[in-house]
Motif scaffolding. Structure first.
Motif, PDB file in Angstrom:
ATOM      1  N   TYR A 153      72.733  82.300  60.133  1.00 33.93           N
ATOM      2  CA  TYR A 153      73.945  82.245  59.323  1.00 33.93           C
ATOM      3  C   TYR A 153      73.923  83.360  58.277  1.00 33.93           C
ATOM      4  O   TYR A 153      74.916  84.015  58.023  1.00 33.93           O
ATOM      5  CB  TYR A 153      74.016  80.913  58.578  1.00 33.93           C
ATOM      6  CG  TYR A 153      74.511  79.724  59.368  1.00 33.93           C
ATOM      7  CD1 TYR A 153      75.309  79.882  60.499  1.00 33.93           C
ATOM      8  CD2 TYR A 153      74.203  78.437  58.951  1.00 33.93           C
ATOM      9  CE1 TYR A 153      75.778  78.778  61.184  1.00 33.93           C
ATOM     10  CE2 TYR A 153      74.674  77.328  59.635  1.00 33.93           C
ATOM     11  CZ  TYR A 153      75.459  77.495  60.748  1.00 33.93           C
ATOM     12  OH  TYR A 153      75.921  76.406  61.413  1.00 33.93           O
ATOM     13  N   ARG A 208      66.261  75.173  59.156  1.00 39.61           N
ATOM     14  CA  ARG A 208      67.453  75.616  58.468  1.00 39.61           C
ATOM     15  C   ARG A 208      67.174  76.780  57.504  1.00 39.61           C
ATOM     16  O   ARG A 208      67.998  77.645  57.282  1.00 39.61           O
ATOM     17  CB  ARG A 208      68.032  74.410  57.709  1.00 39.61           C
ATOM     18  CG  ARG A 208      69.114  74.677  56.698  1.00 39.61           C
ATOM     19  CD  ARG A 208      70.232  75.545  57.179  1.00 39.61           C
ATOM     20  NE  ARG A 208      71.011  75.029  58.262  1.00 39.61           N
ATOM     21  CZ  ARG A 208      71.981  74.132  58.180  1.00 39.61           C
ATOM     22  NH1 ARG A 208      72.276  73.578  57.070  1.00 39.61           N
ATOM     23  NH2 ARG A 208      72.652  73.792  59.240  1.00 39.61           N
ATOM     24  N   PRO A 243      89.849  63.591  60.335  1.00 35.67           N
ATOM     25  CA  PRO A 243      88.844  64.412  59.651  1.00 35.67           C
ATOM     26  C   PRO A 243      87.520  64.350  60.421  1.00 35.67           C
ATOM     27  O   PRO A 243      87.153  63.288  60.939  1.00 35.67           O
ATOM     28  CB  PRO A 243      88.686  63.734  58.288  1.00 35.67           C
ATOM     29  CG  PRO A 243      89.797  62.767  58.154  1.00 35.67           C
ATOM     30  CD  PRO A 243      90.329  62.477  59.512  1.00 35.67           C
ATOM     31  N   VAL A 244      86.828  65.460  60.502  1.00 34.63           N
ATOM     32  CA  VAL A 244      85.582  65.514  61.263  1.00 34.63           C
ATOM     33  C   VAL A 244      84.412  65.485  60.285  1.00 34.63           C
ATOM     34  O   VAL A 244      84.184  66.447  59.558  1.00 34.63           O
ATOM     35  CB  VAL A 244      85.538  66.806  62.115  1.00 34.63           C
ATOM     36  CG1 VAL A 244      84.223  66.904  62.866  1.00 34.63           C
ATOM     37  CG2 VAL A 244      86.705  66.825  63.076  1.00 34.63           C
ATOM     38  N   TYR A 245      83.695  64.360  60.256  1.00 36.39           N
ATOM     39  CA  TYR A 245      82.616  64.211  59.288  1.00 36.39           C
ATOM     40  C   TYR A 245      81.291  64.738  59.806  1.00 36.39           C
ATOM     41  O   TYR A 245      80.313  64.811  59.092  1.00 36.39           O
ATOM     42  CB  TYR A 245      82.479  62.753  58.842  1.00 36.39           C
ATOM     43  CG  TYR A 245      83.675  62.328  58.017  1.00 36.39           C
ATOM     44  CD1 TYR A 245      83.930  62.952  56.802  1.00 36.39           C
ATOM     45  CD2 TYR A 245      84.553  61.366  58.466  1.00 36.39           C
ATOM     46  CE1 TYR A 245      85.029  62.602  56.043  1.00 36.39           C
ATOM     47  CE2 TYR A 245      85.658  61.002  57.715  1.00 36.39           C
ATOM     48  CZ  TYR A 245      85.887  61.626  56.503  1.00 36.39           C
ATOM     49  OH  TYR A 245      86.978  61.288  55.761  1.00 36.39           O
ATOM     50  N   LYS A 246      81.247  65.076  61.061  1.00 34.12           N
ATOM     51  CA  LYS A 246      80.052  65.727  61.590  1.00 34.12           C
ATOM     52  C   LYS A 246      80.455  66.515  62.815  1.00 34.12           C
ATOM     53  O   LYS A 246      81.178  65.995  63.661  1.00 34.12           O
ATOM     54  CB  LYS A 246      78.996  64.684  61.955  1.00 34.12           C
ATOM     55  CG  LYS A 246      77.670  65.302  62.355  1.00 34.12           C
ATOM     56  CD  LYS A 246      76.578  64.238  62.415  1.00 34.12           C
ATOM     57  CE  LYS A 246      75.295  64.793  63.015  1.00 34.12           C
ATOM     58  NZ  LYS A 246      74.749  65.949  62.283  1.00 34.12           N
ATOM     59  N   MET A 247      80.021  67.758  62.885  1.00 33.71           N
ATOM     60  CA  MET A 247      80.398  68.577  64.031  1.00 33.71           C
ATOM     61  C   MET A 247      79.773  68.013  65.305  1.00 33.71           C
ATOM     62  O   MET A 247      78.590  67.682  65.317  1.00 33.71           O
ATOM     63  CB  MET A 247      79.896  70.012  63.828  1.00 33.71           C
ATOM     64  CG  MET A 247      80.582  70.734  62.712  1.00 33.71           C
ATOM     65  SD  MET A 247      82.309  70.992  63.072  1.00 33.71           S
ATOM     66  CE  MET A 247      82.393  72.769  62.954  1.00 33.71           C
ATOM     67  N   ASN A 257      68.748  81.656  56.455  1.00 34.28           N
ATOM     68  CA  ASN A 257      69.505  80.473  56.834  1.00 34.28           C
ATOM     69  C   ASN A 257      69.799  80.537  58.332  1.00 34.28           C
ATOM     70  O   ASN A 257      70.518  81.423  58.775  1.00 34.28           O
ATOM     71  CB  ASN A 257      70.820  80.490  56.049  1.00 34.28           C
ATOM     72  CG  ASN A 257      71.423  79.117  55.924  1.00 34.28           C
ATOM     73  OD1 ASN A 257      71.412  78.357  56.879  1.00 34.28           O
ATOM     74  ND2 ASN A 257      71.946  78.811  54.757  1.00 34.28           N
ATOM     75  N   LYS A 305      78.626  84.466  60.986  1.00 29.29           N
ATOM     76  CA  LYS A 305      77.595  83.487  61.306  1.00 29.29           C
ATOM     77  C   LYS A 305      77.470  83.400  62.826  1.00 29.29           C
ATOM     78  O   LYS A 305      78.469  83.512  63.548  1.00 29.29           O
ATOM     79  CB  LYS A 305      77.988  82.111  60.785  1.00 29.29           C
ATOM     80  CG  LYS A 305      78.084  82.010  59.272  1.00 29.29           C
ATOM     81  CD  LYS A 305      78.394  80.561  58.873  1.00 29.29           C
ATOM     82  CE  LYS A 305      78.447  80.398  57.381  1.00 29.29           C
ATOM     83  NZ  LYS A 305      79.777  80.734  56.821  1.00 29.29           N
ATOM     84  N   PHE A 344      86.471  75.045  66.979  1.00 26.26           N
ATOM     85  CA  PHE A 344      86.837  74.124  65.912  1.00 26.26           C
ATOM     86  C   PHE A 344      88.234  74.431  65.378  1.00 26.26           C
ATOM     87  O   PHE A 344      88.992  73.528  65.042  1.00 26.26           O
ATOM     88  CB  PHE A 344      85.822  74.208  64.763  1.00 26.26           C
ATOM     89  CG  PHE A 344      86.114  73.249  63.663  1.00 26.26           C
ATOM     90  CD1 PHE A 344      85.698  71.929  63.757  1.00 26.26           C
ATOM     91  CD2 PHE A 344      86.821  73.634  62.541  1.00 26.26           C
ATOM     92  CE1 PHE A 344      85.987  71.022  62.759  1.00 26.26           C
ATOM     93  CE2 PHE A 344      87.116  72.732  61.539  1.00 26.26           C
ATOM     94  CZ  PHE A 344      86.690  71.422  61.644  1.00 26.26           C
ATOM     95  N   TYR A 404      80.891  82.749  64.833  1.00 24.72           N
ATOM     96  CA  TYR A 404      81.759  81.713  64.284  1.00 24.72           C
ATOM     97  C   TYR A 404      82.962  82.297  63.548  1.00 24.72           C
ATOM     98  O   TYR A 404      84.098  81.901  63.781  1.00 24.72           O
ATOM     99  CB  TYR A 404      80.945  80.813  63.348  1.00 24.72           C
ATOM    100  CG  TYR A 404      81.759  79.832  62.551  1.00 24.72           C
ATOM    101  CD1 TYR A 404      82.198  78.638  63.139  1.00 24.72           C
ATOM    102  CD2 TYR A 404      82.087  80.076  61.223  1.00 24.72           C
ATOM    103  CE1 TYR A 404      82.954  77.736  62.417  1.00 24.72           C
ATOM    104  CE2 TYR A 404      82.841  79.171  60.495  1.00 24.72           C
ATOM    105  CZ  TYR A 404      83.275  78.014  61.090  1.00 24.72           C
ATOM    106  OH  TYR A 404      84.025  77.117  60.387  1.00 24.72           O
ATOM    107  N   GLN A 425      86.997  79.992  65.481  1.00 23.64           N
ATOM    108  CA  GLN A 425      85.834  79.225  65.011  1.00 23.64           C
ATOM    109  C   GLN A 425      85.063  78.507  66.118  1.00 23.64           C
ATOM    110  O   GLN A 425      85.006  77.274  66.141  1.00 23.64           O
ATOM    111  CB  GLN A 425      86.265  78.224  63.942  1.00 23.64           C
ATOM    112  CG  GLN A 425      86.764  78.881  62.671  1.00 23.64           C
ATOM    113  CD  GLN A 425      87.423  77.893  61.737  1.00 23.64           C
ATOM    114  OE1 GLN A 425      88.133  76.991  62.166  1.00 23.64           O
ATOM    115  NE2 GLN A 425      87.198  78.067  60.445  1.00 23.64           N
ATOM    116  N   LEU A 478      80.019  59.782  60.991  1.00 25.75           N
ATOM    117  CA  LEU A 478      80.449  58.829  59.967  1.00 25.75           C
ATOM    118  C   LEU A 478      81.911  58.442  60.209  1.00 25.75           C
ATOM    119  O   LEU A 478      82.682  59.306  60.615  1.00 25.75           O
ATOM    120  CB  LEU A 478      80.379  59.488  58.590  1.00 25.75           C
ATOM    121  CG  LEU A 478      79.042  59.541  57.856  1.00 25.75           C
ATOM    122  CD1 LEU A 478      79.189  60.453  56.646  1.00 25.75           C
ATOM    123  CD2 LEU A 478      78.604  58.151  57.432  1.00 25.75           C
ATOM    124  N   PRO A 479      82.323  57.261  59.966  1.00 25.64           N
ATOM    125  CA  PRO A 479      81.543  56.105  59.485  1.00 25.64           C
ATOM    126  C   PRO A 479      81.003  55.225  60.613  1.00 25.64           C
ATOM    127  O   PRO A 479      80.575  54.121  60.362  1.00 25.64           O
ATOM    128  CB  PRO A 479      82.591  55.341  58.676  1.00 25.64           C
ATOM    129  CG  PRO A 479      83.882  55.612  59.385  1.00 25.64           C
ATOM    130  CD  PRO A 479      83.770  56.973  59.993  1.00 25.64           C
TER     131      PRO A 479
END
Lengths: 102, 387
Positions: B117, B76, B241-245, B99, B147, B209, B164, B191, B306-307
């Protein structure tokens, strides 16, 4: 104005919104570095999400940060975390992000 | 023990000289929080060595040289690290941006490209010398830096990637490394967040996205331009809601069917590759992150954001039904199949554990400790396109 309304609603949250206990604080810290970190970087220098460095966080007022955490940022991948975090959790995270040690 | 030690120290080191070692069953597990890799082998499901010093490995990914001797690790923090799988040590490292978000190795294995990025763009390096070969800033048609995501290799020493912020797909042609060729496809949708190249190297697909749908580029016929498929797959419903792509990279086809994680929905989309139309949906336990077909295509393995990230579901492809829900640990981040698919390895970040499952019996057969493990990458990836 559009922003203020939910804030007022938040302010009206009931007393259960108390300071997270020690166990929850550990969870929140882990979440901050791991789950927030998946977009903002584990060192919080940013990624798909914007940097959450101390300077960047201190430049924002608490209520804006609180609102962003709980409600997300529409039009970006930042989701509303209110399904997983209480207002007290989010307030604690805001203080953490600003380098305070609650 | 002695055998393992020798295997880890490897050839050419005197005492172990007769213990020749090949790399076909080796792999690396990313210990993301510690900037460290665990060298593993999948024949006996054991760990052989630890390799520290790789910087910030959140969202790290790995590609392999065609001889499966070297790994190229994308961190990263912009670090690109070359790791010697036989000596279990770092063979080269450049911090090439501030990044970054993954990369790819060229068809002929001579070049490795990194998606960045900050500052947005792609840098290409020589895999032998780790010297910079090309530096491509990603300035979109809007004049702004973007990005870069979804960088994949395509046949002909081409790298395909998406911008992106600008919503574009670019093809970087590195056939002649002194004259990089660039072809741009603007206005592909809002996106693009990740992409894949199909196993046969023909199609580049970028997931969007900012809107429902996938941008599809036929690399055999780039003149036809980018077309949109699976438009409005969630029309009329409010996305969660999207908690992880989601990640698209585990994608594969079983017969004419392909499977994609639906973004913001508790569903896997089933797509007919002849028509590129949706032909079904599989309801699953949460928002899918990876929807990966095991080699052979009989079963699909799905993990979640998640979750619901403590679960993995196994889908029977012929019936499109979930046949088992397993709980391999807390925060399951990644799955990797052995080259022919008899086993699958899974990382459970918050349990500090990697577990190995039999893909027939769906039972756990081995486990090992690992510190905050994320990605698992076996050397067999060296011989697959688009990885």
């Amino acid at each position: 104005m559009k922003r203020l309304l939910p804030l007022l609603l938040l302010a009206a949250l009931p007393a259960w919104a108390k300071e997270p206990d020690a166990a929850r604080q550990l969870q929140l810290d882990s979440m901050l570095s791991q789950d927030c970190g998946s977009c903002h970087g584990m060192t919080r220098k940013g990624g798909l999400g914007s940097p959450l460095t101390l300077d960047a966080m201190r430049a924002q007022d608490d209520e804006t940060l609180l609102y962003t955490i709980l409600e997300g940022r529409p039009g970006t991948p930042m989701p509303p975390w209110k399904m997983l975090l209480s207002e007290a959790d989010a307030r604690w995270l805001v203080r953490r992000l600003k380098g305070e040690n609650p | 023990m002695k055998r393992l030690l020798c295997a880890a120290l490897l050839l050419g080191l005197g005492a172990c000289a007769p213990q020749y070692r090949a790399t076909g069953d080796l792999g690396l597990v990313v210990e993301r929080a510690d900037g460290r890799l665990k060298l593993v082998e999948s024949t006996h499901s054991t760990a052989l060595a630890s390799i520290p010093g790789l910087g910030d490995l959140s969202h790290a990914s790995i590609v392999y040289s065609r001889d499966e001797r070297f790994a190229f690790v994308f961190g990263r923090d912009g670090g690109l690290t070359k790791v010697d799988m036989l000596r279990a040590e770092i063979a080269g490292r450049v911090v090439q941006s501030g990044n970054s978000i993954g990369g790819a190795i060229s068809q002929d294995g001579s070049l490795v490209a990194v998606a960045n990025y900050t500052p947005g763009g792609v840098k290409v390096f020589d895999t032998d010398t780790m010297e910079l070969v090309a530096d491509i800033p990603a300035i979109g048609a809007d004049g702004k830096a973007s990005k870069v995501v979804g960088l994949e290799d395509a046949p002909g020493n081409i790298f395909a990637f998406s911008l992106y912020d600008a919503g574009e797909i670019w093809l970087l042609d590195m056939k002649d490394r002194t004259k990089p060729g660039l072809r741009k496809f603007p206005h592909i949708g809002k996106q693009p967040y990740d992409a894949l190249v199909t196993e046969d190297g023909r199609y580049y697909m970028a997931g969007l996205f900012g809107e429902d749908g996938i941008a599809l580029l036929d690399l055999w016929n780039p003149d036809q331009g980018v077309r949109r498929i699976l438009d409005h797959y969630g029309r009329g419903q409010e996305a969660l809601p999207v908690y992880k792509m989601p990640h698209l990279e585990g994608w594969a086809a079983s017969g004419n069917l392909a499977f994609l994680p639906a973004i913001g929905r508790h569903e896997v989309l089933v797509v007919d590759m002849n028509t590129w139309r949706e032909v079904g949906r599989v309801p699953v336990a949460g928002q899918p992150v990876f929807a990966m077909l095991q080699p052979g295509g009989r079963r699909l393995w799905v993990n979640f954001a998640l979750p619901d990230n403590g679960k993995v579901q196994v889908v029977d492809v012929p019936s499109l039904k979930v046949i088992k829900t397993i709980e391999p640990g807390l925060a399951v981040l990644h799955m990797e199949f052995t080259p022919r698919g008899e086993r699958v390895w899974m990382s459970a970040r918050d349990s500090d554990q990697v577990s190995v499952w039999d893909t027939q019996s769906l039972e756990k057969v081995a486990e090992m400790p690992a510190t905050k493990p994320s990605g698992i990458f076996f050397t067999a990836r060296a011989h697959r396109m688009g990885l």
